[in-house]
Design an enzyme around this catalytic site. Sequence first.
Site, mmCIF file in Angstrom:
data_model
loop_
_atom_site.group_PDB
_atom_site.id
_atom_site.type_symbol
_atom_site.label_atom_id
_atom_site.label_comp_id
_atom_site.label_asym_id
_atom_site.label_seq_id
_atom_site.Cartn_x
_atom_site.Cartn_y
_atom_site.Cartn_z
ATOM 1 N N CYS A 135 0.822 -1.205 0.000
ATOM 2 C CA CYS A 135 0.000 0.000 0.000
ATOM 3 C C CYS A 135 0.860 1.262 0.000
ATOM 4 O O CYS A 135 1.561 1.533 -0.957
ATOM 5 C CB CYS A 135 -0.980 -0.040 1.170
ATOM 6 N N HIS A 136 0.852 2.068 1.065
ATOM 7 C CA HIS A 136 1.759 3.213 1.136
ATOM 8 C C HIS A 136 3.174 2.794 1.545
ATOM 9 O O HIS A 136 4.101 3.607 1.478
ATOM 10 C CB HIS A 136 1.240 4.263 2.133
ATOM 11 N N GLU A 166 -5.843 7.191 -3.926
ATOM 12 C CA GLU A 166 -5.665 8.347 -3.040
ATOM 13 C C GLU A 166 -6.811 9.341 -3.237
ATOM 14 O O GLU A 166 -7.362 9.880 -2.266
ATOM 15 C CB GLU A 166 -4.324 9.023 -3.338
#
Length: 227
Positions: A135-136, A166
């Site tokens: 993910c991030h 996002e």
Amino acid sequence: MSKKVLVVLTSHPHTDDSLGGWFLPELAHPYNVFKKAGYEMTFASPKGGEAPLDSWSIELSTQGKDGESLEFLEKNEHVWKNTTALSEFTGKSGEYDAIFYPGGHGPIFDLAVDEISQKLIAEFWEAGKVVSAVCHGPGVFVNVILSNGKYLVLEKRLTGYTNSEEAAIDATDKVPFLLEDVLSAKGALFQRAGDYEPHVVKDGKLITGQNPPSAKPLAEAIVEALN
């Protein structure tokens, strides 16, 4: 001998003024996959001590009836409340088989610019270890430079939280950078699936997942790579 994974969490909290924290299912599901495989896990963060959980991820897990994540939350508080400072692990890649960065917005605020983390990732990579994030989490790779002077992500196939994902949570203007844009600008071969579809990309020992639903298949890919 069981495999050992160094799991690195963020120290950047989610506050009224900033996104942050680590995302519950992105640790809970891999934790269970690694446990089932008989792996040992060590938990680190830039500051050590408690690594802040993003409370929004608890709400989403409750709404989505993610019993596995909620059970992890209830029974494994010690995992994130007693992390070891990341500085304790430099020079110790030989003691581990893989390094793994769960996401949540926190990592793109602190770990992406953390020099100790950057050096540790380069050390693991150059030692031939599995380097992974979801993910991030892949935001931790954007500033990693190897001993040859090139970015780790240069010409590497990888994935991470996309621009459209996002935008879907109205966070485009609330993050320090857009992961998809910056990784691509650093020479990564960014690959994506549809929003919130499970998607894992493997390029040698670099293993990345796009979003929260990718956390479990990412962990399974790590186990496959190590076995």
